[in-house]
Design a protein around this motif. Structure first.
Motif, PDB file in Angstrom:
ATOM      1  N   PHE A  68       9.102  -3.682   6.501  1.00 49.79           N
ATOM      2  CA  PHE A  68       8.986  -4.782   5.548  1.00 49.79           C
ATOM      3  C   PHE A  68       7.572  -5.357   5.535  1.00 49.79           C
ATOM      4  O   PHE A  68       6.972  -5.521   4.459  1.00 49.79           O
ATOM      5  N   PRO A  69       7.000  -5.708   6.696  1.00 48.32           N
ATOM      6  CA  PRO A  69       5.635  -6.269   6.683  1.00 48.32           C
ATOM      7  C   PRO A  69       4.613  -5.314   6.071  1.00 48.32           C
ATOM      8  O   PRO A  69       3.742  -5.736   5.295  1.00 48.32           O
ATOM      9  N   ARG A  70       4.693  -4.024   6.407  1.00 47.64           N
ATOM     10  CA  ARG A  70       3.751  -3.048   5.862  1.00 47.64           C
ATOM     11  C   ARG A  70       3.891  -2.933   4.349  1.00 47.64           C
ATOM     12  O   ARG A  70       2.897  -2.863   3.621  1.00 47.64           O
ATOM     13  N   GLU A  71       5.136  -2.923   3.890  1.00 43.42           N
ATOM     14  CA  GLU A  71       5.390  -2.774   2.449  1.00 43.42           C
ATOM     15  C   GLU A  71       4.875  -3.988   1.679  1.00 43.42           C
ATOM     16  O   GLU A  71       4.222  -3.845   0.639  1.00 43.42           O
ATOM     17  N   ILE A  72       5.163  -5.178   2.189  1.00 39.18           N
ATOM     18  CA  ILE A  72       4.725  -6.401   1.508  1.00 39.18           C
ATOM     19  C   ILE A  72       3.202  -6.458   1.442  1.00 39.18           C
ATOM     20  O   ILE A  72       2.614  -6.756   0.395  1.00 39.18           O
ATOM     21  N   ARG A  73       2.545  -6.171   2.575  1.00 35.68           N
ATOM     22  CA  ARG A  73       1.085  -6.207   2.595  1.00 35.68           C
ATOM     23  C   ARG A  73       0.478  -5.167   1.637  1.00 35.68           C
ATOM     24  O   ARG A  73      -0.443  -5.479   0.871  1.00 35.68           O
ATOM     25  N   SER A  74       1.002  -3.953   1.682  1.00 39.48           N
ATOM     26  CA  SER A  74       0.408  -2.881   0.876  1.00 39.48           C
ATOM     27  C   SER A  74       0.538  -3.160  -0.617  1.00 39.48           C
ATOM     28  O   SER A  74      -0.405  -2.926  -1.386  1.00 39.48           O
ATOM     29  N   LEU A 128       8.472 -10.138  -7.936  1.00 38.87           N
ATOM     30  CA  LEU A 128       7.872 -11.321  -7.333  1.00 38.87           C
ATOM     31  C   LEU A 128       6.515 -10.995  -6.718  1.00 38.87           C
ATOM     32  O   LEU A 128       5.557 -11.769  -6.847  1.00 38.87           O
ATOM     33  N   LEU A 129       6.422  -9.859  -6.010  1.00 35.95           N
ATOM     34  CA  LEU A 129       5.150  -9.489  -5.406  1.00 35.95           C
ATOM     35  C   LEU A 129       4.076  -9.252  -6.475  1.00 35.95           C
ATOM     36  O   LEU A 129       2.904  -9.601  -6.283  1.00 35.95           O
ATOM     37  N   MET A 130       4.460  -8.677  -7.598  1.00 34.43           N
ATOM     38  CA  MET A 130       3.512  -8.475  -8.691  1.00 34.43           C
ATOM     39  C   MET A 130       3.030  -9.810  -9.253  1.00 34.43           C
ATOM     40  O   MET A 130       1.843  -9.986  -9.538  1.00 34.43           O
TER      41      MET A 130
END
Length: 299
Positions: free
Chosen positions: A202-208, A148-150
């Protein structure tokens, strides 16, 4: 364009066909009753000692055959009338259900975030996004799905008007931390692994991941903010689609074990959209205040 009064919609045409069918069944039933009565009257008039129509035996056979045929016709039409009435009442209820779902914008319901149909529906909605993608929740673990992030990152590179905003819970909020402790206690009491640090990574991973795959030129359209308040509803808004879930008991792993609803954000007659719009507006306003505070701007 104004539709003329004589325009025949499929619904109206079906209703007219059912009326004609009902009238035909009642006509056949009435004729069968009338003929049965006539047969019995004629038969009674020609019982001994009166003269038979053909012969005593022939008359008896003829009456039995006619009675059987007309009785079968009458029985069939009565069954048809009963079934038609049942279908009419069921259709009325079905229409009211359809109208309710349409007014509330409910498109589909999914068992959990693990259901492939949900991921497919989200991918399609992402492909159609032109203005905004908003995620709100405690951790929005569904966004840890790299696929989904991709897809979101790819859409950022092709749609210059698109902005992505992910608003998550913070370890500075007591409500968020209470929920984490409740989940941690339940998992430990059942000898299950649980990482309470998801609220931080979670926030760091999603942003990165978003920034990495969307490219530096699109970083200004990606916002990941940890909120002051505690989100009580998980939500992913993809332009004209809402995907929402309710947080269950501490024994349930957020969206992965919660029922998801897909809702048309364009539906304006029901209550869901009004509620969800207010929910999104509140947290977006809070995110602006947090961002302004972090950059030294005025709230």
């Amino acid at each position: 364009m104004v539709r003329s009064a004589s325009t025949r919609t499929p619904e109206r045409g079906l209703a007219n066909e059912r009326k004609r069918l009902r009238a035909f069944l009642w006509l056949i039933a009435s004729l069968a009753i009338a003929l049965l009565a006539l047969v019995q009257i004629v038969h009674q008039q020609h019982l001994p000692p009166a003269n038979p129509l053909v012969g005593d035996t022939a008359d008896a056979v003829l009456v039995s055959v006619l009675t059987a045929i007309l009785g079968t016709i009458l029985g069939s039409t009565v069954v048809g009338i009963i079934l038609d009435e049942y279908q009419r009442r069921f259709s009325d209820h079905a229409d009211s259900y359809d109208e309710f779902l349409k007014s509330e914008g409910i498109i589909s319901v999914y068992r959990s975030s693990q259901e492939p149909r949900l991921i497919t529906a989200m991918e399609r909605a992402i492909e159609d996004c032109r203005s905004q993608i908003v995620g709100i929740g405690l951790g929005m673990s569904i966004l840890m799905n790299r696929l989904l992030l991709m897809r979101i990152a790819e859409r950022l590179t092709t749609e210059r008007s698109l902005a992505v905003q992910v608003l998550l819970g913070s370890n500075e909020n007591q409500g968020v931390m209470n929920r984490i402790r409740e989940e941690e206690n339940w998992h430990h009491s059942n000898n299950l692994a649980y990482d309470p640090n998801w609220v931080e990574y979670f926030p760091r991973e999603i942003r990165s991941i978003l920034e990495l795959h969307a490219g530096p030129q699109n970083h200004d359209r990606v916002s990941v903010v940890q909120l002051k308040s505690c989100p009580t509803l998980g939500l992913l808004k993809l332009d004209r689609r809402y995907f929402i879930f309710l947080y269950g008991a501490p024994s349930m792993r957020g969206g992965s074990q919660s029922v998801w609803f897909e809702i048309d954000a364009g539906a304006r007659e029901g209550f869901f959209n009004e509620f969800l719009e207010k929910y999104v507006e509140f947290f977006q306003s809070e995110a602006i205040e947090i961002s302004n505070g972090a950059t030294g701007g005025s709230p």
